[in-house]
Scaffold this motif. Sequence first.
Motif, PDB file in Angstrom:
ATOM      1  N   GLY A  96       0.783  -1.228   0.000  1.00 13.95           N
ATOM      2  CA  GLY A  96       0.000   0.000   0.000  1.00 13.95           C
ATOM      3  C   GLY A  96       0.816   1.279   0.000  1.00 13.95           C
ATOM      4  O   GLY A  96       0.266   2.353   0.231  1.00 13.95           O
ATOM      5  N   ALA A  97       2.093   1.188  -0.256  1.00 13.97           N
ATOM      6  CA  ALA A  97       2.936   2.396  -0.279  1.00 13.97           C
ATOM      7  C   ALA A  97       2.679   3.179  -1.567  1.00 13.97           C
ATOM      8  O   ALA A  97       2.258   2.612  -2.575  1.00 13.97           O
ATOM      9  N   GLU A  98       2.956   4.475  -1.512  1.00 10.90           N
ATOM     10  CA  GLU A  98       2.729   5.327  -2.677  1.00 10.90           C
ATOM     11  C   GLU A  98       3.975   6.135  -3.004  1.00 10.90           C
ATOM     12  O   GLU A  98       4.784   6.431  -2.124  1.00 10.90           O
ATOM     13  N   ARG A  99       4.075   6.514  -4.268  1.00 13.78           N
ATOM     14  CA  ARG A  99       5.180   7.365  -4.706  1.00 13.78           C
ATOM     15  C   ARG A  99       4.864   8.817  -4.367  1.00 13.78           C
ATOM     16  O   ARG A  99       3.718   9.247  -4.491  1.00 13.78           O
ATOM     17  N   ASP A 100       5.855   9.561  -3.952  1.00 15.12           N
ATOM     18  CA  ASP A 100       5.693  10.967  -3.604  1.00 15.12           C
ATOM     19  C   ASP A 100       5.427  11.771  -4.881  1.00 15.12           C
ATOM     20  O   ASP A 100       6.257  11.787  -5.793  1.00 15.12           O
ATOM     21  N   ALA A 101       4.278  12.424  -4.959  1.00 11.85           N
ATOM     22  CA  ALA A 101       3.883  13.168  -6.166  1.00 11.85           C
ATOM     23  C   ALA A 101       4.816  14.342  -6.438  1.00 11.85           C
ATOM     24  O   ALA A 101       5.162  14.619  -7.593  1.00 11.85           O
ATOM     25  N   ASN A 106      10.014  15.989 -10.182  1.00  9.33           N
ATOM     26  CA  ASN A 106      11.411  16.375 -10.343  1.00  9.33           C
ATOM     27  C   ASN A 106      12.360  15.224 -10.681  1.00  9.33           C
ATOM     28  O   ASN A 106      13.492  15.460 -11.082  1.00  9.33           O
ATOM     29  N   TYR A 107      11.907  13.984 -10.480  1.00 13.02           N
ATOM     30  CA  TYR A 107      12.744  12.810 -10.744  1.00 13.02           C
ATOM     31  C   TYR A 107      11.996  11.817 -11.623  1.00 13.02           C
ATOM     32  O   TYR A 107      10.785  11.648 -11.492  1.00 13.02           O
ATOM     33  N   ARG A 108      12.729  11.168 -12.499  1.00  5.17           N
ATOM     34  CA  ARG A 108      12.109  10.171 -13.378  1.00  5.17           C
ATOM     35  C   ARG A 108      11.738   8.907 -12.625  1.00  5.17           C
ATOM     36  O   ARG A 108      10.765   8.239 -12.950  1.00  5.17           O
ATOM     37  N   VAL A 109      12.546   8.537 -11.629  1.00  4.29           N
ATOM     38  CA  VAL A 109      12.299   7.313 -10.861  1.00  4.29           C
ATOM     39  C   VAL A 109      12.208   7.665  -9.375  1.00  4.29           C
ATOM     40  O   VAL A 109      13.162   8.167  -8.791  1.00  4.29           O
ATOM     41  N   VAL A 110      11.049   7.386  -8.791  1.00  5.73           N
ATOM     42  CA  VAL A 110      10.824   7.578  -7.359  1.00  5.73           C
ATOM     43  C   VAL A 110      10.191   6.294  -6.843  1.00  5.73           C
ATOM     44  O   VAL A 110       9.174   5.842  -7.376  1.00  5.73           O
ATOM     45  N   LEU A 111      10.795   5.703  -5.824  1.00  2.73           N
ATOM     46  CA  LEU A 111      10.258   4.457  -5.284  1.00  2.73           C
ATOM     47  C   LEU A 111       9.173   4.743  -4.252  1.00  2.73           C
ATOM     48  O   LEU A 111       9.214   5.766  -3.569  1.00  2.73           O
ATOM     49  N   PRO A 112       8.204   3.838  -4.137  1.00  2.00           N
ATOM     50  CA  PRO A 112       7.126   4.051  -3.159  1.00  2.00           C
ATOM     51  C   PRO A 112       7.619   3.861  -1.723  1.00  2.00           C
ATOM     52  O   PRO A 112       8.446   2.991  -1.450  1.00  2.00           O
ATOM     53  N   VAL A 113       7.106   4.696  -0.818  1.00  4.57           N
ATOM     54  CA  VAL A 113       7.435   4.617   0.603  1.00  4.57           C
ATOM     55  C   VAL A 113       6.126   4.766   1.377  1.00  4.57           C
ATOM     56  O   VAL A 113       5.305   5.620   1.058  1.00  4.57           O
ATOM     57  N   CYS A 114       5.948   3.937   2.400  1.00 12.87           N
ATOM     58  CA  CYS A 114       4.711   3.976   3.186  1.00 12.87           C
ATOM     59  C   CYS A 114       4.699   5.185   4.120  1.00 12.87           C
ATOM     60  O   CYS A 114       5.739   5.792   4.400  1.00 12.87           O
ATOM     61  N   ALA A 115       3.525   5.515   4.632  1.00  7.71           N
ATOM     62  CA  ALA A 115       3.363   6.669   5.513  1.00  7.71           C
ATOM     63  C   ALA A 115       4.169   6.509   6.797  1.00  7.71           C
ATOM     64  O   ALA A 115       4.717   7.481   7.318  1.00  7.71           O
ATOM     65  N   GLN A 116       4.266   5.297   7.323  1.00  6.34           N
ATOM     66  CA  GLN A 116       5.007   5.056   8.557  1.00  6.34           C
ATOM     67  C   GLN A 116       6.503   5.357   8.374  1.00  6.34           C
ATOM     68  O   GLN A 116       7.127   5.972   9.225  1.00  6.34           O
ATOM     69  N   CYS A 117       7.078   4.948   7.244  1.00  7.54           N
ATOM     70  CA  CYS A 117       8.494   5.221   6.982  1.00  7.54           C
ATOM     71  C   CYS A 117       8.737   6.705   6.717  1.00  7.54           C
ATOM     72  O   CYS A 117       9.773   7.241   7.101  1.00  7.54           O
ATOM     73  N   LYS A 126      15.272   7.837  -4.857  1.00 11.66           N
ATOM     74  CA  LYS A 126      14.946   8.462  -6.147  1.00 11.66           C
ATOM     75  C   LYS A 126      16.210   8.554  -6.976  1.00 11.66           C
ATOM     76  O   LYS A 126      17.314   8.506  -6.451  1.00 11.66           O
ATOM     77  N   ARG A 127      16.035   8.669  -8.289  1.00 15.02           N
ATOM     78  CA  ARG A 127      17.183   8.861  -9.174  1.00 15.02           C
ATOM     79  C   ARG A 127      16.732   9.446 -10.495  1.00 15.02           C
ATOM     80  O   ARG A 127      15.533   9.536 -10.772  1.00 15.02           O
ATOM     81  N   ASN A 128      17.683   9.861 -11.310  1.00 13.33           N
ATOM     82  CA  ASN A 128      17.456  10.450 -12.614  1.00 13.33           C
ATOM     83  C   ASN A 128      16.628  11.738 -12.545  1.00 13.33           C
ATOM     84  O   ASN A 128      15.443  11.750 -12.923  1.00 13.33           O
ATOM     85  N   PRO A 129      17.232  12.828 -12.080  1.00 11.10           N
ATOM     86  CA  PRO A 129      16.501  14.098 -12.043  1.00 11.10           C
ATOM     87  C   PRO A 129      16.062  14.539 -13.418  1.00 11.10           C
ATOM     88  O   PRO A 129      16.792  14.334 -14.395  1.00 11.10           O
ATOM     89  N   LYS A 130      14.890  15.110 -13.496  1.00 11.79           N
ATOM     90  CA  LYS A 130      14.401  15.637 -14.772  1.00 11.79           C
ATOM     91  C   LYS A 130      15.093  16.953 -15.044  1.00 11.79           C
ATOM     92  O   LYS A 130      15.390  17.713 -14.135  1.00 11.79           O
TER      93      LYS A 130
END
Length: 131
Positions: A96-101, A106-117, A126-130
Amino acid sequence: MLVAQNVRFTVKCVECDKPRCIYSKLKLTTRDMRALKYTLQRHDYTCGSVITPDGDVMHGKVFVRLQLCCQSPMEFPYYASNIGQSDICAHCASAGAERDAELSRNYRVVLPVCAQCVAQNKTIPKRNPKK
């Protein structure tokens, strides 16, 4: 070699319960997949350890990242491949984790992180800045 197109399977660490990518240059045959599953049933996997013991039929055919530890976030290729779930937290592997909008703009790749983390101030991978 350790890129998304070479992810063939995943294995869960017995200590942190995070799925880790298993890589192979070649597509695994049905026989190879059966042998790999049998090996994984016989041996426990821990982050940073080799996936197959010496002498195993799959030794030298499949690989994992040896630089990982249980505190390491999930691998980027896990999300880029079609092998794993795309909504699990990169830090704790909870669903149920989501990617930070905001970061996604600003980044091409952002991994999902849960609210608790996020509440624990864990960094969002994240990687590959736009440009």
